[in-house]
Enzyme design. Structure first.
Site, PDB file in Angstrom:
ATOM      1  N   LYS A 117       5.791  -2.326  -3.203  1.00 56.48           N
ATOM      2  CA  LYS A 117       5.935  -3.435  -2.263  1.00 56.48           C
ATOM      3  C   LYS A 117       5.169  -4.646  -2.793  1.00 56.48           C
ATOM      4  CE  LYS A 117       5.258  -4.226   2.728  1.00 56.48           C
ATOM      5  NZ  LYS A 117       4.822  -3.583   3.978  1.00 56.48           N
TER       6      LYS A 117
ATOM      7  N   SER B 295       8.372  -3.659   7.226  1.00 59.37           N
ATOM      8  CA  SER B 295       8.253  -4.713   6.249  1.00 59.37           C
ATOM      9  C   SER B 295       8.460  -4.247   4.807  1.00 59.37           C
ATOM     10  CB  SER B 295       6.870  -5.376   6.365  1.00 59.37           C
ATOM     11  OG  SER B 295       5.837  -4.463   6.077  1.00 59.37           O
TER      12      SER B 295
ATOM     13  N   SER C 274       6.029   0.199   8.933  1.00 53.78           N
ATOM     14  CA  SER C 274       6.640  -0.541   7.825  1.00 53.78           C
ATOM     15  C   SER C 274       7.046   0.319   6.632  1.00 53.78           C
ATOM     16  CB  SER C 274       5.712  -1.663   7.363  1.00 53.78           C
ATOM     17  OG  SER C 274       5.737  -2.730   8.284  1.00 53.78           O
TER      18      SER C 274
END
Lengths: 599, 599
Positions: free
Chosen positions: B132, B207, B231
């Site tokens: 990420k 996310s 997330s």
């Protein structure tokens, strides 16, 4: 409505305390108040039998062995410690709640269980354990020194009490604390001041000061204190005892009564105080054996790790490298403490270990971060609520039932006119106090602390270049405090801070920098007695040095060999986060090295 | 001074991203935008060789076996995943930073090491891993979706990157995130929107949405996301993948870039997303094998515990009792999710396990506590600072160098006029926002959350009376979210709150209640695909029920079987704090039960 005056309530509570003590345990031959060292009195007062003296002088490992074999019954062990606790209380005023009857009932059950089944109920079968007042025990009060809390009987046990009872331990007394729990000495308006049994003109420390005084007089083999900045370790150090501050999440805290609640950054932790490392190890091993993570959601799922105890991460303990921190560059410790560090270094070298100097990294900043995190809400809000409790409310959150008690907040721990049962009260600067922090500002100091923790980890890792063992330093040897037990009112130490609210805090709270820095880092920290005590011949006052700051100067000025005479001297063995097993094992190494060289 | 317009900076950054991709990996035969399901495209596009398809279709355990034996070289495995990642990116816009050259250089070193020594460097030898965007990799940018962060190259690796590299893993790409990281969908003004490869009209979640889309298309065998409210798990669920939210302190987080820093109560944690539980287990086992507590002070000293993995605390896994939570009494999940829970129950019963109903306890309060703890400082301070970053400051904390970018804050994830590369911007209520909390008030919600955690622990323990196994429920089976992947802009869910500031937050942040409740409790939570997907024939819209609240009503109205068609359906397996080993093992049991019955 008009309430009873707080002094009346406090007096009534003390009378109730006295009433539960068996009449024939009340001593008529107490030493006069100016007898300072009372360590020998319990054995000589005539109340204890030879067998009771033998029992109470036995360390935890020996007690458990005798108890598990039925050589000594739980009833006789509990009776012996209860008697000696009551003697201690009459000498140094260390107890709050006394509940011997129920302890003896439980002891009888345990004896019956052992007799019937041939088994112990757990690893602490039959061992009496004392608890700091804030640890809830069902049906018992936890006043933690607030008159307004009198009459609050706990509805259930704190998680740790359940855990220890399932190990077979027997709670029998609770011990004294300072008002607010936020002092390094022990005085409150209900139970008044606890004294240091080595020298009653000195403080027993705080906030687990009742424990320190009680255990020093062997009125308890093992006690539970709490530590957010040194409250287990300072009383242990001042009373010549072993005291462990475990990392957060190793020992369950749920169900304890506290003053400032809801703060998630620097948690108060419960830890053991005892005469021996056997007591410390037995406590931790017993607690984690009960899967305390099933009793308290903040406890880490980490059973006892025997490999870590055998120092698998430290070369099996064969040749350790210790880093000695002579001072923290904030406050220079008093001469006896430097001498104890020198003796510890000598002992470790003689035992075949390595010793290098430990360079402190930003201890002042770490201490400020801890204070800021701990008191982010306090000045405007928490402290006013706390004062509310003292001044106004009978029951928290129930302003309808508001009753004015008028119990004053303590401003200083100094005795008034030399009377240890009276202190300076008032709320310095109360009216002028600045507003508390915003959550946003609190997050900034919390972030600062987190960054400092990362820096310190790198600092420790980098010591691999200095040790020659192929490992970073195995443990740090540090002072336990900047002084040995000082005269009442003297256990304070100013830290400099740019934070405006800290300026206020300095008036009521002077933090113990040598213990709190490890709370800021969440390191496992063990205080152990060196066997040395302050000796005016050896521990001369030194000429003034270049002071780090005003606190350092004040600490220098505090020292007078004659006043501190006879106070035990401790050192601290510090490991990394959640390294309880290894710190206990390294503590054993330091302990036996000291015992070898000093004998 | 006047700065470049933010749109120019974003365009330049996208051009730089494209420039690092080898020319012959740029596809000319991309499917038209209205081709919704693109799952089969990578294998059919002609860019991948048969061997590259074989490699990229192999799960982590198989890859590691082949890599460790030298059957496949790290260079060819890295090349294959890099190519497929670039294909995926052209389909669903999932990448941010692409650094294949350095990955291949590292791969060649690993191949050489294996060839020379006959040994692997660690348990993840040669495995490409995606990250990420917020996970810092030395020399690579971490814009986390802020134009003002363009050009910030990390000076060092996040601790987890060091740890994974020492296991032999190879970072090669970073993946897309929503602006602020605080959304359940993935859009920002630099890289724009990531799409769901099962149906590009649906969101990939957030996310860690870039990870979900990339791994679903097998452009990565194993990726790292972060999870403070779901997330990791929401993108895993929406993309038919396995995703683990470890408890706090198991996986190092130090060195990541983040939006709201210094909050100590509910920590964002890093966790793995993969095609298989083998990937999840390999990740956790690899990470803890490197003693990550020596890299990050917040990591718990807890090595892999094989006994816990063998379910020593759960009757060796022979007859488990699962509690199925059909709904949380806040929002009723959509019909496909209920069907998946029913199938999971049937599968577990068929495999000889027990299944009882799980009664949720105060999930609404827990969710509110989490939001309050997470955003205590946000409205007045954090969010304004965040907006400052967007509007004003090139460099944080350096107002002297203030440069106005004018990049707008995202107000809604809805596409503007159906264009997925444009969203609704603005700051709803910005001018009218109420002040942030005081630290004191934050402490009160933190205390509330702590009390709720204690209550939930007792609630779980009390299930011992219902299971018949002599143990409390072994794990909870719960929805992963209140819906499967919804259309863009639809992944929101209002929670009711009496806190005034939350009223504002509802405009920008609509929390995923089925995932975040386990963050509030810090439980280990694993999302796994059931193998089922939304089927308009089986998953009919139900008649309206008595709604729990407006959120529940809105969620009911959101469901349309045709719109959600083909979306994967997941369930969640939830264990207790720091129970990663047992949750993975119980996940394997659920997974194989589902695979047995659904085949």
């Amino acid at each position: 409505m008009a309430a009873k005056d707080w002094t009346v309530l406090a007096t009534e509570k003390r009378a109730l305390q006295e009433a539960v003590v068996p009449n024939d345990w009340i001593l008529q031959n107490l030493p006069p108040k100016d007898t300072l060292n009372v360590m020998d009195f319990p054995e000589n007062c005539g109340l204890l039998t030879a067998r009771e003296i033998w029992i109470t002088n036995t360390e935890v490992t020996g007690l458990l062995e005798k108890l598990s074999k039925g050589v000594w019954s739980a009833v006789e062990v509990t009776t012996a410690f209860a008697k000696r606790a009551v003697i201690a209380h009459q000498l140094v005023n260390c107890l709050t709640e006394i509940f011997i009857d129920r302890a003896l009932k439980r002891a009888a059950e345990l004896d019956e269980y052992l007799k019937t089944t041939g088994k112990v109920v757990g690893s602490l079968h039959g061992l009496p354990i004392s608890f700091k007042d804030q640890v809830s025990i069902k049906g018992v009060e936890s006043t933690i020194g607030y008159v307004s809390y009198i009459g609050r009987y706990a509805e259930k046990n704190a998680a740790l009490v359940d855990v220890l009872e399932s190990c077979g331990a027997i709670p029998y007394v609770k011990t004294n604390v300072p008002q607010t729990l936020m002092w390094g000495e022990t005085y409150n308006h209900i139970f008044r001041r606890s004294l240091n049994p080595y020298n009653r003109s000195l403080t027993t420390g705080g906030s687990s000061g009742g424990e320190g005084a009680l255990i020093a007089l062997r009125g308890s083999p093992l006690g539970v204190g709490s530590d957010i900045a040194g409250s287990v370790r300072v009383p242990a150090a001042f009373n010549g005892l072993y005291g462990l501050r475990p990392s957060q999440g190793r020992v369950p805290y749920a169900g304890c009564v506290n003053t400032l609640e809801g703060q998630d950054s620097v948690l108060s932790v419960l830890g053991p105080i005892s005469h021996s490392l056997g007591g410390i190890k037995g406590f931790i091993k017993g607690v984690v054996s009960q899967k305390p993570w099933l009793k308290d959601p903040l406890v880490v799922r980490k059973p006892w790790n025997e490999e870590e105890y055998l120092l698998a991460d430290h070369g099996e303990g064969k040749q350790l490298c210790f880093g000695v921190m002579w001072d923290d560059e904030v406050v220079l410790p008093h001469p006896p403490i430097i001498r104890a560090l020198q003796e510890t270094k000598r002992a470790l070298l003689a035992a075949g270990h390595q010793v290098i100097d430990w360079k402190p990294l930003k201890h002042g900043e770490l201490n400020r971060a801890l204070v800021s995190c701990s008191f982010a809400s306090s000045v405007l809000c928490s402290l006013e609520r706390l004062v509310d409790r003292l001044y106004c409310w009978r029951r928290r959150g129930l302003p309808n039932g508001a009753v004015s008690f008028g119990e004053p907040l303590i401003a200083e721990m100094y005795p008034v006119d030399g009377d240890v049962d009276r202190v300076v009260t008032g709320i310095p600067g109360h009216r002028a106090m600045p507003p508390g922090m915003s959550a946003y500002d609190a997050w900034q100091v919390q972030k600062k602390r987190r960054d400092l923790r990362e820096e310190y980890l790198e600092h420790w890792n980098a010591s691999i270049k200095l040790t020659g063992t192929g490992r970073p330093v195995d443990a740090i040897i540090a002072p336990a405090a900047h002084c040995t037990a000082p005269p009442h009112g003297g256990n304070r130490n100013v830290i400099r801070s740019t934070l405006v609210f800290t300026h206020f805090l300095l008036n009521i709270y002077r933090p113990p920098v040598y213990s709190m820095v490890w709370n800021a880092l969440d390191y496992t920290a063990l205080v152990l007695p060196t066997g040395l005590s302050v000796d005016p011949v050896l521990d001369l006052k030194k000429p003034p040095h270049t002071f780090f700051n005003d606190s350092d100067k004040a600490n220098y000025e505090l020292y007078d060999p004659e006043h501190f005479k006879g106070a035990p001297i401790a050192v601290q063995v510090v490991g990394r986060n959640l390294e309880e097993e290894a710190v206990i094992a390294m503590g054993e190494i330091v302990d036996s090295a000291l015992k070898s060289t000093l004998q």
